[in-house]
Scaffold this motif. Structure first.
Motif, PDB file in Angstrom:
ATOM      1  N   VAL A  20      26.925  80.570  37.152  1.00  0.00           N
ATOM      2  CA  VAL A  20      27.025  79.329  37.923  1.00  0.00           C
ATOM      3  C   VAL A  20      26.252  78.242  37.187  1.00  0.00           C
ATOM      4  CG1 VAL A  20      26.631  78.204  40.138  1.00  0.00           C
ATOM      5  CG2 VAL A  20      27.127  80.663  40.057  1.00  0.00           C
ATOM      6  N   VAL A  21      26.959  77.192  36.785  1.00  0.00           N
ATOM      7  CA  VAL A  21      26.329  76.050  36.123  1.00  0.00           C
ATOM      8  C   VAL A  21      26.036  74.998  37.188  1.00  0.00           C
ATOM      9  CG1 VAL A  21      26.582  74.250  34.389  1.00  0.00           C
ATOM     10  CG2 VAL A  21      27.526  76.523  33.961  1.00  0.00           C
ATOM     11  N   LEU A  22      24.757  74.721  37.395  1.00  0.00           N
ATOM     12  CA  LEU A  22      24.319  73.783  38.417  1.00  0.00           C
ATOM     13  C   LEU A  22      24.010  72.426  37.814  1.00  0.00           C
ATOM     14  CD1 LEU A  22      21.891  75.878  40.647  1.00  0.00           C
ATOM     15  CD2 LEU A  22      23.944  74.695  41.421  1.00  0.00           C
ATOM     16  N   SER A  23      24.537  71.391  38.407  1.00  0.00           N
ATOM     17  CA  SER A  23      24.228  70.015  38.030  1.00  0.00           C
ATOM     18  C   SER A  23      23.744  69.322  39.282  1.00  0.00           C
ATOM     19  CB  SER A  23      25.455  69.303  37.471  1.00  0.00           C
ATOM     20  OG  SER A  23      25.954  69.998  36.339  1.00  0.00           O
ATOM     21  N   ARG A  24      22.564  68.747  39.223  1.00  0.00           N
ATOM     22  CA  ARG A  24      21.938  68.199  40.413  1.00  0.00           C
ATOM     23  C   ARG A  24      21.607  66.728  40.230  1.00  0.00           C
ATOM     24  NH1 ARG A  24      18.213  71.486  40.366  1.00  0.00           N
ATOM     25  NH2 ARG A  24      19.156  73.129  41.609  1.00  0.00           N
ATOM     26  N   ARG A  25      21.954  65.918  41.241  1.00  0.00           N
ATOM     27  CA  ARG A  25      21.621  64.503  41.169  1.00  0.00           C
ATOM     28  C   ARG A  25      21.018  64.013  42.487  1.00  0.00           C
ATOM     29  NH1 ARG A  25      22.930  59.962  38.159  1.00  0.00           N
ATOM     30  NH2 ARG A  25      22.750  61.415  36.428  1.00  0.00           N
ATOM     31  N   GLY A  26      21.446  64.539  43.614  1.00  0.00           N
ATOM     32  CA  GLY A  26      20.946  64.031  44.876  1.00  0.00           C
ATOM     33  C   GLY A  26      21.247  64.957  46.025  1.00  0.00           C
ATOM     34  N   SER A  27      21.287  64.410  47.218  1.00  0.00           N
ATOM     35  CA  SER A  27      21.379  65.231  48.421  1.00  0.00           C
ATOM     36  C   SER A  27      22.624  64.956  49.251  1.00  0.00           C
ATOM     37  CB  SER A  27      20.130  65.004  49.286  1.00  0.00           C
ATOM     38  OG  SER A  27      20.000  63.637  49.627  1.00  0.00           O
ATOM     39  N   SER A  28      23.662  64.392  48.648  1.00  0.00           N
ATOM     40  CA  SER A  28      24.881  64.102  49.404  1.00  0.00           C
ATOM     41  C   SER A  28      25.556  65.370  49.901  1.00  0.00           C
ATOM     42  CB  SER A  28      25.861  63.296  48.543  1.00  0.00           C
ATOM     43  OG  SER A  28      25.336  62.027  48.236  1.00  0.00           O
ATOM     44  N   GLY A  29      25.440  66.438  49.155  1.00  0.00           N
ATOM     45  CA  GLY A  29      26.054  67.687  49.547  1.00  0.00           C
ATOM     46  C   GLY A  29      26.143  68.621  48.365  1.00  0.00           C
ATOM     47  N   LEU A  30      26.659  69.822  48.626  1.00  0.00           N
ATOM     48  CA  LEU A  30      26.856  70.837  47.589  1.00  0.00           C
ATOM     49  C   LEU A  30      28.350  71.061  47.407  1.00  0.00           C
ATOM     50  CD1 LEU A  30      25.893  73.110  45.672  1.00  0.00           C
ATOM     51  CD2 LEU A  30      25.816  74.618  47.669  1.00  0.00           C
ATOM     52  N   LEU A  92      23.859  80.698  46.743  1.00  0.00           N
ATOM     53  CA  LEU A  92      23.575  79.265  46.658  1.00  0.00           C
ATOM     54  C   LEU A  92      23.024  78.691  47.962  1.00  0.00           C
ATOM     55  CD1 LEU A  92      26.709  78.055  44.665  1.00  0.00           C
ATOM     56  CD2 LEU A  92      24.362  78.203  43.818  1.00  0.00           C
ATOM     57  N   ARG A  93      22.642  79.558  48.886  1.00  0.00           N
ATOM     58  CA  ARG A  93      22.196  79.071  50.203  1.00  0.00           C
ATOM     59  C   ARG A  93      21.001  78.126  50.092  1.00  0.00           C
ATOM     60  NH1 ARG A  93      21.065  84.298  49.483  1.00  0.00           N
ATOM     61  NH2 ARG A  93      18.908  85.033  49.638  1.00  0.00           N
ATOM     62  N   ASN A  94      20.119  78.346  49.111  1.00  0.00           N
ATOM     63  CA  ASN A  94      18.963  77.452  48.956  1.00  0.00           C
ATOM     64  C   ASN A  94      19.377  76.077  48.428  1.00  0.00           C
ATOM     65  OD1 ASN A  94      17.088  79.291  49.917  1.00  0.00           O
ATOM     66  ND2 ASN A  94      16.726  80.172  47.888  1.00  0.00           N
ATOM     67  N   GLU A  95      20.499  76.034  47.696  1.00  0.00           N
ATOM     68  CA  GLU A  95      21.010  74.750  47.223  1.00  0.00           C
ATOM     69  C   GLU A  95      21.645  73.967  48.368  1.00  0.00           C
ATOM     70  OE1 GLU A  95      20.508  73.509  44.293  1.00  0.00           O
ATOM     71  OE2 GLU A  95      19.602  75.312  43.459  1.00  0.00           O
ATOM     72  N   ARG A  96      22.147  74.680  49.348  1.00  0.00           N
ATOM     73  CA  ARG A  96      22.814  74.023  50.469  1.00  0.00           C
ATOM     74  C   ARG A  96      21.790  73.353  51.388  1.00  0.00           C
ATOM     75  NH1 ARG A  96      27.226  76.787  54.578  1.00  0.00           N
ATOM     76  NH2 ARG A  96      27.909  74.863  55.581  1.00  0.00           N
ATOM     77  N   LYS A  97      20.827  74.100  51.873  1.00  0.00           N
ATOM     78  CA  LYS A  97      19.716  73.565  52.677  1.00  0.00           C
ATOM     79  C   LYS A  97      20.172  72.570  53.744  1.00  0.00           C
ATOM     80  CE  LYS A  97      16.293  74.155  49.013  1.00  0.00           C
ATOM     81  NZ  LYS A  97      15.391  73.467  48.038  1.00  0.00           N
ATOM     82  N   GLY A  98      21.173  72.981  54.488  1.00  0.00           N
ATOM     83  CA  GLY A  98      21.633  72.148  55.593  1.00  0.00           C
ATOM     84  C   GLY A  98      22.549  71.004  55.209  1.00  0.00           C
ATOM     85  N   ARG A  99      22.814  70.836  53.916  1.00  0.00           N
ATOM     86  CA  ARG A  99      23.686  69.754  53.480  1.00  0.00           C
ATOM     87  C   ARG A  99      25.156  70.157  53.623  1.00  0.00           C
ATOM     88  NH1 ARG A  99      21.492  68.643  47.550  1.00  0.00           N
ATOM     89  NH2 ARG A  99      21.568  70.905  47.549  1.00  0.00           N
ATOM     90  N   LYS A 100      26.033  69.200  53.456  1.00  0.00           N
ATOM     91  CA  LYS A 100      27.462  69.498  53.466  1.00  0.00           C
ATOM     92  C   LYS A 100      27.795  70.513  52.382  1.00  0.00           C
ATOM     93  CE  LYS A 100      29.071  64.913  54.938  1.00  0.00           C
ATOM     94  NZ  LYS A 100      29.850  63.724  54.504  1.00  0.00           N
ATOM     95  N   LEU A 101      28.692  71.429  52.715  1.00  0.00           N
ATOM     96  CA  LEU A 101      29.217  72.376  51.732  1.00  0.00           C
ATOM     97  C   LEU A 101      30.700  72.112  51.553  1.00  0.00           C
ATOM     98  CD1 LEU A 101      29.148  74.906  49.909  1.00  0.00           C
ATOM     99  CD2 LEU A 101      29.577  76.268  51.980  1.00  0.00           C
TER     100      LEU A 101
END
Length: 202
Positions: A20-30, A92-101
């Motif tokens: 899984v290649v993760l790219s992170r920029r903000g908190s809009s969603g996963l 990836l549940r920790n990446e989600r953290k209540g955000r949109k999936l």
């Protein structure tokens, strides 16, 4: 995408390790996206959408199925593809953290995302070049996979897709037609704009 890639993680699944290649920029969603049957996560449409979403503040996870990690081109059975995908979503549940999936995929990966979206409680599904039927065999339709889905769905389909056109999708399907064929290579900017515009309105 390379400059935005944070890290690659390895997820153990029933079929072996997935990457899984993760790219992170903000908190809009996963946004979690899978590749086509014989392709990879560097497909033109996947990269275009992923880059646009990272710029829009999403975290993007591009998933390499175990069979591709092993170097095989032929995909596993649908149930095994789905099981591997579900293991990745769980990891990836920790990446989600209540955000949109939002779950997504191109071609074969779109089928996986559609089949499993309700099980993972996805907020939305994006199908890039959904393979409605094998080329030249419209009688072998996979429409039931779309019809069984409860989560909101966007299909981005090439106007000349031999695997099924926008007009052939089940009535009521939310579909945006873009120039080109099943590869969605002709106008990747249009593909990215379709996805980001739809998600921005959700």
């Amino acid at each position: 995408m390379t400059a935005l890639d944070v890290r690659t993680i390895v997820v153990e699944t029933p079929s072996g390790p997935a990457h899984v290649v993760l790219s992170r920029r903000g908190s809009s969603g996963l946004y979690v996206v899978g590749h086509g049957a014989g392709g990879g996560i560097d497909a033109v449409d996947i990269l275009a959408v992923s880059s646009a979403l990272v710029q829009a503040g999403w975290t993007v996870a591009r998933v390499v199925q175990p069979y591709r990690v092993k170097g095989h081109r032929a995909p596993e059975r649908p149930d095994r593809l789905d099981a591997a995908w579900l293991a990745v979503i769980a990891a990836l549940r920790n990446e989600r953290k209540g955000r949109k999936l939002v779950v997504s995929g191109r071609s074969s990966g779109a089928r996986v995302a559609v089949r499993t979206a309700d099980e993972v409680a996805a907020d939305a599904v994006v199908a890039l070049a959904f393979p409605l039927h094998p080329p030249g065999k419209p009688e072998k339709s996979r429409a039931e996979e779309i019809q069984a889905l409860r989560a909101p769905l966007l299909v981005v389909q090439g106007a000349r897709d031999a695997f099924g056109t926008a007009a052939q999708l089940p009535r009521g399907t939310n579909v945006i037609e873009v120039p080109g064929d099943h590869s969605l290579k002709q106008d990747p900017a249009a593909v990215a704009a379709a996805v980001t515009g739809w998600l921005a309105g959700r």
